[in-house]
Design a protein around this motif. Structure first.
Motif, PDB file in Angstrom:
ATOM      1  N   PHE A   1       0.826  -1.215   0.000  1.00 44.99           N
ATOM      2  CA  PHE A   1       0.000   0.000   0.000  1.00 44.99           C
ATOM      3  C   PHE A   1       0.860   1.266   0.000  1.00 44.99           C
ATOM      4  CE2 PHE A   1      -3.559  -2.662   1.841  1.00 44.99           C
ATOM      5  CZ  PHE A   1      -4.289  -2.623   0.678  1.00 44.99           C
ATOM      6  N   ARG A   2       1.927   1.273   0.799  1.00 43.92           N
ATOM      7  CA  ARG A   2       2.766   2.483   0.848  1.00 43.92           C
ATOM      8  C   ARG A   2       3.335   2.800  -0.526  1.00 43.92           C
ATOM      9  NH1 ARG A   2       3.153   0.995   5.978  1.00 43.92           N
ATOM     10  NH2 ARG A   2       4.701  -0.630   5.740  1.00 43.92           N
ATOM     11  N   GLN A   3       3.762   1.763  -1.252  1.00 43.09           N
ATOM     12  CA  GLN A   3       4.324   2.014  -2.582  1.00 43.09           C
ATOM     13  C   GLN A   3       3.257   2.526  -3.550  1.00 43.09           C
ATOM     14  OE1 GLN A   3       6.526  -1.558  -3.401  1.00 43.09           O
ATOM     15  NE2 GLN A   3       7.961  -1.065  -1.771  1.00 43.09           N
TER      16      GLN A   3
ATOM     17  N   VAL B   1     -10.805  -5.300  -1.190  1.00 43.49           N
ATOM     18  CA  VAL B   1      -9.639  -4.745  -1.906  1.00 43.49           C
ATOM     19  C   VAL B   1      -8.379  -5.527  -1.517  1.00 43.49           C
ATOM     20  CG1 VAL B   1      -8.220  -2.667  -2.228  1.00 43.49           C
ATOM     21  CG2 VAL B   1     -10.689  -2.449  -1.887  1.00 43.49           C
ATOM     22  N   VAL B   2      -8.195  -5.696  -0.216  1.00 40.62           N
ATOM     23  CA  VAL B   2      -6.987  -6.376   0.273  1.00 40.62           C
ATOM     24  C   VAL B   2      -6.969  -7.841  -0.177  1.00 40.62           C
ATOM     25  CG1 VAL B   2      -5.619  -6.910   2.325  1.00 40.62           C
ATOM     26  CG2 VAL B   2      -7.082  -4.928   2.313  1.00 40.62           C
ATOM     27  N   ASN B   3      -8.101  -8.504  -0.025  1.00 37.40           N
ATOM     28  CA  ASN B   3      -8.146  -9.931  -0.378  1.00 37.40           C
ATOM     29  C   ASN B   3      -7.780 -10.161  -1.842  1.00 37.40           C
ATOM     30  OD1 ASN B   3      -8.869 -10.602   2.186  1.00 37.40           O
ATOM     31  ND2 ASN B   3     -11.044 -10.858   1.751  1.00 37.40           N
TER      32      ASN B   3
ATOM     33  N   LEU C   1       4.579 -13.973   5.110  1.00 35.13           N
ATOM     34  CA  LEU C   1       3.529 -12.971   4.896  1.00 35.13           C
ATOM     35  C   LEU C   1       3.367 -12.148   6.174  1.00 35.13           C
ATOM     36  CD1 LEU C   1       1.252 -12.055   2.962  1.00 35.13           C
ATOM     37  CD2 LEU C   1      -0.136 -13.909   3.868  1.00 35.13           C
ATOM     38  N   GLU C   2       3.339 -10.839   5.994  1.00 34.90           N
ATOM     39  CA  GLU C   2       3.278  -9.961   7.170  1.00 34.90           C
ATOM     40  C   GLU C   2       2.223  -8.882   6.943  1.00 34.90           C
ATOM     41  OE1 GLU C   2       4.254  -6.132   8.200  1.00 34.90           O
ATOM     42  OE2 GLU C   2       5.962  -6.783   7.012  1.00 34.90           O
ATOM     43  N   GLY C   3       1.387  -8.677   7.921  1.00 37.77           N
ATOM     44  CA  GLY C   3       0.348  -7.642   7.818  1.00 37.77           C
ATOM     45  C   GLY C   3      -0.982  -8.174   7.300  1.00 37.77           C
ATOM     46  N   TYR C   4      -1.052  -9.459   7.110  1.00 36.19           N
ATOM     47  CA  TYR C   4      -2.266 -10.097   6.585  1.00 36.19           C
ATOM     48  C   TYR C   4      -2.291 -11.533   7.070  1.00 36.19           C
ATOM     49  CZ  TYR C   4      -5.712 -11.706   3.106  1.00 36.19           C
ATOM     50  OH  TYR C   4      -6.814 -12.218   2.495  1.00 36.19           O
TER      51      TYR C   4
ATOM     52  N   LYS D   1      -6.712   3.253   9.547  1.00 37.77           N
ATOM     53  CA  LYS D   1      -7.856   2.334   9.415  1.00 37.77           C
ATOM     54  C   LYS D   1      -7.520   1.235   8.419  1.00 37.77           C
ATOM     55  CE  LYS D   1     -11.412   5.625  10.533  1.00 37.77           C
ATOM     56  NZ  LYS D   1     -12.178   6.727   9.995  1.00 37.77           N
ATOM     57  N   LEU D   2      -8.179   0.093   8.549  1.00 37.28           N
ATOM     58  CA  LEU D   2      -7.934  -0.998   7.608  1.00 37.28           C
ATOM     59  C   LEU D   2      -8.560  -0.687   6.252  1.00 37.28           C
ATOM     60  CD1 LEU D   2      -8.455  -4.251   9.717  1.00 37.28           C
ATOM     61  CD2 LEU D   2      -6.336  -3.050   9.195  1.00 37.28           C
ATOM     62  N   VAL D   3      -7.834  -1.011   5.199  1.00 38.03           N
ATOM     63  CA  VAL D   3      -8.363  -0.898   3.840  1.00 38.03           C
ATOM     64  C   VAL D   3      -9.458  -1.977   3.721  1.00 38.03           C
ATOM     65  CG1 VAL D   3      -7.715  -1.147   1.397  1.00 38.03           C
ATOM     66  CG2 VAL D   3      -6.130  -0.062   3.007  1.00 38.03           C
ATOM     67  N   PRO D   4     -10.560  -1.706   2.984  1.00 37.83           N
ATOM     68  CA  PRO D   4     -11.655  -2.698   2.940  1.00 37.83           C
ATOM     69  C   PRO D   4     -11.180  -4.097   2.534  1.00 37.83           C
ATOM     70  CG  PRO D   4     -12.350  -0.640   1.943  1.00 37.83           C
ATOM     71  CD  PRO D   4     -10.884  -0.493   2.243  1.00 37.83           C
TER      72      PRO D   4
HETATM   73  P1  AMP Z   1       1.301  -1.864   8.320  1.00 41.11           P
HETATM   74  O1  AMP Z   1       2.550  -1.316   7.743  1.00 41.11           O
HETATM   75  O2  AMP Z   1       1.236  -3.358   8.232  1.00 41.11           O
HETATM   76  O3  AMP Z   1       1.004  -1.352   9.697  1.00 41.11           O
HETATM   77  O4  AMP Z   1       0.103  -1.342   7.357  1.00 41.11           O
HETATM   78  C1  AMP Z   1      -0.096   0.043   7.125  1.00 41.11           C
HETATM   79  C2  AMP Z   1      -1.541   0.314   6.746  1.00 41.11           C
HETATM   80  O5  AMP Z   1      -1.873  -0.414   5.538  1.00 41.11           O
HETATM   81  C3  AMP Z   1      -2.576  -0.154   7.762  1.00 41.11           C
HETATM   82  O6  AMP Z   1      -2.788   0.786   8.806  1.00 41.11           O
HETATM   83  C4  AMP Z   1      -3.814  -0.320   6.884  1.00 41.11           C
HETATM   84  O7  AMP Z   1      -4.394   0.934   6.572  1.00 41.11           O
HETATM   85  C5  AMP Z   1      -3.216  -0.889   5.600  1.00 41.11           C
HETATM   86  N1  AMP Z   1      -3.181  -2.366   5.672  1.00 41.11           N
HETATM   87  C6  AMP Z   1      -2.080  -3.166   5.762  1.00 41.11           C
HETATM   88  N2  AMP Z   1      -2.423  -4.459   5.818  1.00 41.11           N
HETATM   89  C7  AMP Z   1      -3.775  -4.494   5.771  1.00 41.11           C
HETATM   90  C8  AMP Z   1      -4.746  -5.532   5.805  1.00 41.11           C
HETATM   91  N3  AMP Z   1      -4.400  -6.826   5.912  1.00 41.11           N
HETATM   92  N4  AMP Z   1      -6.050  -5.186   5.718  1.00 41.11           N
HETATM   93  C9  AMP Z   1      -6.437  -3.917   5.602  1.00 41.11           C
HETATM   94  N5  AMP Z   1      -5.581  -2.877   5.587  1.00 41.11           N
HETATM   95  C10 AMP Z   1      -4.265  -3.157   5.664  1.00 41.11           C
END
Ligand code: AMP
Length: 214
Positions: A37-39, A65-67, A86-89, A59-62
């Motif tokens: 997402f950052r990129q 979209v993420v799936n 896998l990290e963040g999911y 906030k979490l992205v819907p």
């Molecule tokens: P992180 O660097 O993992 O803390 O992710 C940064 C931001 O990306 C989060 O605060 C969310 O807005 C979005 N994000 C990352 N992973 C997810 C996920 N699995 N589901 C929804 N949003 C996500």
């Protein structure tokens, strides 16, 4: 043996750093959804513009979209052949159910830190658009404000500001932590103490996964 490993941890737990180390040791792919997402946000793509509305506020992205992003990435050949860290999911039950249908997990690692430590670390965190993160206390870049890897200017993430951090930690406790029980029941959950030096946390993870220190 191909491993598909999930890394969980509160914000600031060092899960991104540990996932990167682990992927190198396993020879597998390292996927960080937050970095994806950052990129996209940095490149101002349509996905990035949409995601920014959520990421800026912590906030979490819907889920849909993420799936979709995760599913299309995990089906690629490099991951099928080499496995993934896998990290963040997943971050909630809807995402965990979607993941179940795509890959079979071999291990789940939780890096535990307290909320106080998380807030303390995040307040000192600098991030690069390439995904590398630094901490001004214990993991500073060689030249202040410049990424060691790619030479870009480091920045403080909008979602690392105090209000957003509070919101992200609440979401982690409420929506992500309940998933641990599911992985514990499968016998693949490992917990390590994240309040140690980076290399000590890494050793603890390798030990939990029955892997040798490289
Ligand atoms: P992180 O660097 O993992 O803390 O992710 C940064 C931001 O990306 C989060 O605060 C969310 O807005 C979005 N994000 C990352 N992973 C997810 C996920 N699995 N589901 C929804 N949003 C996500």
């Amino acid at each position: 043996m191909i491993r598909n490993i999930l890394i969980f941890g509160a914000q600031g737990s060092g899960k991104g750093t540990q996932a990167e180390l682990l992927a190198q040791t396993c020879g597998s792919m390292n996927i960080s959804i937050g970095n994806i997402f950052r990129q996209e946000v940095y490149k101002k793509t349509p996905l990035g513009i949409e995601a920014k509305k959520f990421t800026d506020e912590g906030k979490l992205v819907p889920d849909d979209v993420v799936n979709e992003i995760v599913a299309s990435r995990l089906k690629q050949k490099d991951i099928q052949e080499h496995g993934v860290v896998l990290e963040g999911y997943p971050r909630n039950i809807v995402q965990a159910d979607a993941l179940e249908k795509i890959i079979s997990l071999t291990d789940v690692v939780v890096i535990d830190i307290s909320d106080d430590e998380a807030v303390n670390r995040i307040s000192k965190r600098l991030t690069c658009v390439c995904g590398k993160t630094y901490n001004t206390d214990y993991n500073a870049s060689h030249v202040a404000g410049i990424c060691d890897e790619c030479g870009a200017l480091l920045f403080i993430r909008d979602d690392d500001k105090p209000d957003a951090i509070k919101h992200r930690l609440e979401t982690y406790h409420k929506e992500t932590e309940p998933l641990f029980l599911m992985y514990e029941k499968k016998g693949i959950l490992h917990r390590v103490n994240g309040e140690q030096k980076i290399n000590e946390v890494y050793k603890a993870i390798l030990k939990a996964l029955n892997m040798e220190t490289p």
